[in-house]
Design an enzyme around this catalytic site. Sequence first.
Site, PDB file in Angstrom:
ATOM      1  N   LYS A  78      49.655  21.657 -25.267  1.00  0.00           N
ATOM      2  CA  LYS A  78      50.674  21.286 -26.473  1.00  0.00           C
ATOM      3  C   LYS A  78      51.104  22.555 -26.955  1.00  0.00           C
ATOM      4  O   LYS A  78      50.395  23.516 -27.166  1.00  0.00           O
ATOM      5  CB  LYS A  78      49.758  20.601 -27.779  1.00  0.00           C
ATOM      6  CG  LYS A  78      49.294  19.133 -27.161  1.00  0.00           C
ATOM      7  CD  LYS A  78      48.646  18.382 -28.464  1.00  0.00           C
ATOM      8  CE  LYS A  78      48.285  16.985 -28.265  1.00  0.00           C
ATOM      9  NZ  LYS A  78      47.503  16.428 -29.270  1.00  0.00           N
ATOM     10  N   ARG A 135      38.347  13.513 -21.056  1.00  0.00           N
ATOM     11  CA  ARG A 135      38.390  14.800 -21.925  1.00  0.00           C
ATOM     12  C   ARG A 135      37.284  14.653 -22.834  1.00  0.00           C
ATOM     13  O   ARG A 135      36.627  15.616 -23.036  1.00  0.00           O
ATOM     14  CB  ARG A 135      39.918  14.951 -22.653  1.00  0.00           C
ATOM     15  CG  ARG A 135      39.969  16.216 -23.257  1.00  0.00           C
ATOM     16  CD  ARG A 135      41.509  16.098 -23.749  1.00  0.00           C
ATOM     17  NE  ARG A 135      41.702  17.123 -24.764  1.00  0.00           N
ATOM     18  CZ  ARG A 135      42.008  18.362 -24.759  1.00  0.00           C
ATOM     19  NH1 ARG A 135      41.826  18.895 -23.501  1.00  0.00           N
ATOM     20  NH2 ARG A 135      42.362  19.344 -25.604  1.00  0.00           N
ATOM     21  N   HIS A 167      42.097  23.307 -28.120  1.00  0.00           N
ATOM     22  CA  HIS A 167      42.208  22.919 -29.514  1.00  0.00           C
ATOM     23  C   HIS A 167      42.809  24.070 -30.487  1.00  0.00           C
ATOM     24  O   HIS A 167      42.078  25.358 -30.261  1.00  0.00           O
ATOM     25  CB  HIS A 167      40.919  22.388 -30.017  1.00  0.00           C
ATOM     26  CG  HIS A 167      40.603  21.126 -29.414  1.00  0.00           C
ATOM     27  ND1 HIS A 167      39.204  20.565 -29.439  1.00  0.00           N
ATOM     28  CD2 HIS A 167      41.345  20.179 -29.103  1.00  0.00           C
ATOM     29  CE1 HIS A 167      39.253  19.530 -28.860  1.00  0.00           C
ATOM     30  NE2 HIS A 167      40.361  19.194 -28.603  1.00  0.00           N
ATOM     31  N   HIS A 187      42.091   9.524 -21.903  1.00  0.00           N
ATOM     32  CA  HIS A 187      41.528  10.508 -22.867  1.00  0.00           C
ATOM     33  C   HIS A 187      39.999  10.597 -22.932  1.00  0.00           C
ATOM     34  O   HIS A 187      39.276  11.568 -23.217  1.00  0.00           O
ATOM     35  CB  HIS A 187      42.106  10.366 -24.209  1.00  0.00           C
ATOM     36  CG  HIS A 187      42.405  11.764 -24.814  1.00  0.00           C
ATOM     37  ND1 HIS A 187      43.308  12.779 -24.327  1.00  0.00           N
ATOM     38  CD2 HIS A 187      42.071  12.515 -25.804  1.00  0.00           C
ATOM     39  CE1 HIS A 187      43.549  13.634 -24.968  1.00  0.00           C
ATOM     40  NE2 HIS A 187      42.819  13.639 -26.112  1.00  0.00           N
ATOM     41  N   ARG A 202      44.097  17.290 -20.628  1.00  0.00           N
ATOM     42  CA  ARG A 202      44.804  16.074 -21.039  1.00  0.00           C
ATOM     43  C   ARG A 202      45.591  15.520 -19.694  1.00  0.00           C
ATOM     44  O   ARG A 202      45.905  15.981 -18.885  1.00  0.00           O
ATOM     45  CB  ARG A 202      46.052  16.559 -22.178  1.00  0.00           C
ATOM     46  CG  ARG A 202      45.381  17.245 -23.197  1.00  0.00           C
ATOM     47  CD  ARG A 202      46.436  17.642 -24.265  1.00  0.00           C
ATOM     48  NE  ARG A 202      45.853  18.345 -25.579  1.00  0.00           N
ATOM     49  CZ  ARG A 202      45.676  19.654 -25.882  1.00  0.00           C
ATOM     50  NH1 ARG A 202      46.177  20.567 -24.799  1.00  0.00           N
ATOM     51  NH2 ARG A 202      45.239  19.979 -26.907  1.00  0.00           N
ATOM     52  N   TYR A 209      32.599  16.835 -31.672  1.00  0.00           N
ATOM     53  CA  TYR A 209      31.656  16.554 -30.407  1.00  0.00           C
ATOM     54  C   TYR A 209      30.330  16.991 -30.683  1.00  0.00           C
ATOM     55  O   TYR A 209      29.341  16.662 -30.237  1.00  0.00           O
ATOM     56  CB  TYR A 209      32.634  17.280 -29.405  1.00  0.00           C
ATOM     57  CG  TYR A 209      33.708  16.621 -28.969  1.00  0.00           C
ATOM     58  CD1 TYR A 209      33.864  15.224 -28.331  1.00  0.00           C
ATOM     59  CD2 TYR A 209      34.824  17.398 -29.121  1.00  0.00           C
ATOM     60  CE1 TYR A 209      35.210  14.886 -28.082  1.00  0.00           C
ATOM     61  CE2 TYR A 209      36.212  17.028 -28.813  1.00  0.00           C
ATOM     62  CZ  TYR A 209      36.222  15.659 -28.170  1.00  0.00           C
ATOM     63  OH  TYR A 209      37.405  15.178 -28.077  1.00  0.00           O
TER      64      TYR A 209
END
Length: 299
Positions: A171, A248, A271, A245, A147, A280
């Site tokens: 995160k 990524r 994730h 982004h 990120r 994806y």
Amino acid sequence: MILSELVEEFLLYLSAVRGLSENTVIGYRNDLKELQRFLSPTLDINTITKENLLLSIGQLSKEKKAAASVNRFIAAVRTMFSYALKFGYIKKNPALDLKTVKLPKRVPNFMTQAEVQELCSEPENNELLWESRDRALFLMLYSSGCRISEITNLKLDDFMDNYHSAIVTGKGNKQRKVFFAEESRKALAEYLQDRNKLMVEKHITEPTRQVFVNQKGNAMSVGGIRFIISKYSGAKGTNHHVNPHSFRHTFATTMIGNGADVRLVQEMLGHSSISTTQRYTHITTEKLIDIYNKAHPHS
């Protein structure tokens, strides 16, 4: 207690007690500013009703805010009022039954291999800012799937295995290992030499440990890196605007498209949910169908 007091105490709780990142707390602050705009900062929190909150949500929709932004607002409001109930500031939670709005299905914006190559070559071909730094930045974003906040906060001490990998903090302050391809490692080595020369020229005796710096030798911000990407992908660069982004997204689609296990990609991206990574898989499936329809004589 009035609304503005609750907001400030809640934000302090998120930062000091729950240890949420600065960017996350800023996001909460921005959403709760909206709540105070619709209601009033001086409103007694015990007088706030579910209807007040629904009207606020309706106003956001009226202002054509994106569904994701509306849902983020709802989540912030729900979390704050749960906090208020937990600590006895209110007797009833007016946000308890607030429902999120349905999100439209969005395809992540990713680059083709040709577009990635063009953008990563742009610092060499077009002397817009700082060639070695910007080339290293683009290649590291693409080869690691980081990120933008993770690459911004990356420090020299975070690297391992002679710059083959690094530990980044994502995160929720979760740490994970990311990897860098040989081309990005070479670009990084060139940039670090220039970075060291800059520190000597500027007489900076205690340089920042953050990897990416501006031309004054100061650590770069997320906004600064966004500016670099927009500069090279804008009218004076490739003229194909790229969101930070996108690197990524491109990393993920490339990995899955080349046969990487989706759970390994999930781990590399950091994730928390496999369903986020599976987007994806859908993209690459659609791409295969498109190729088939264009190439097969009976399609």
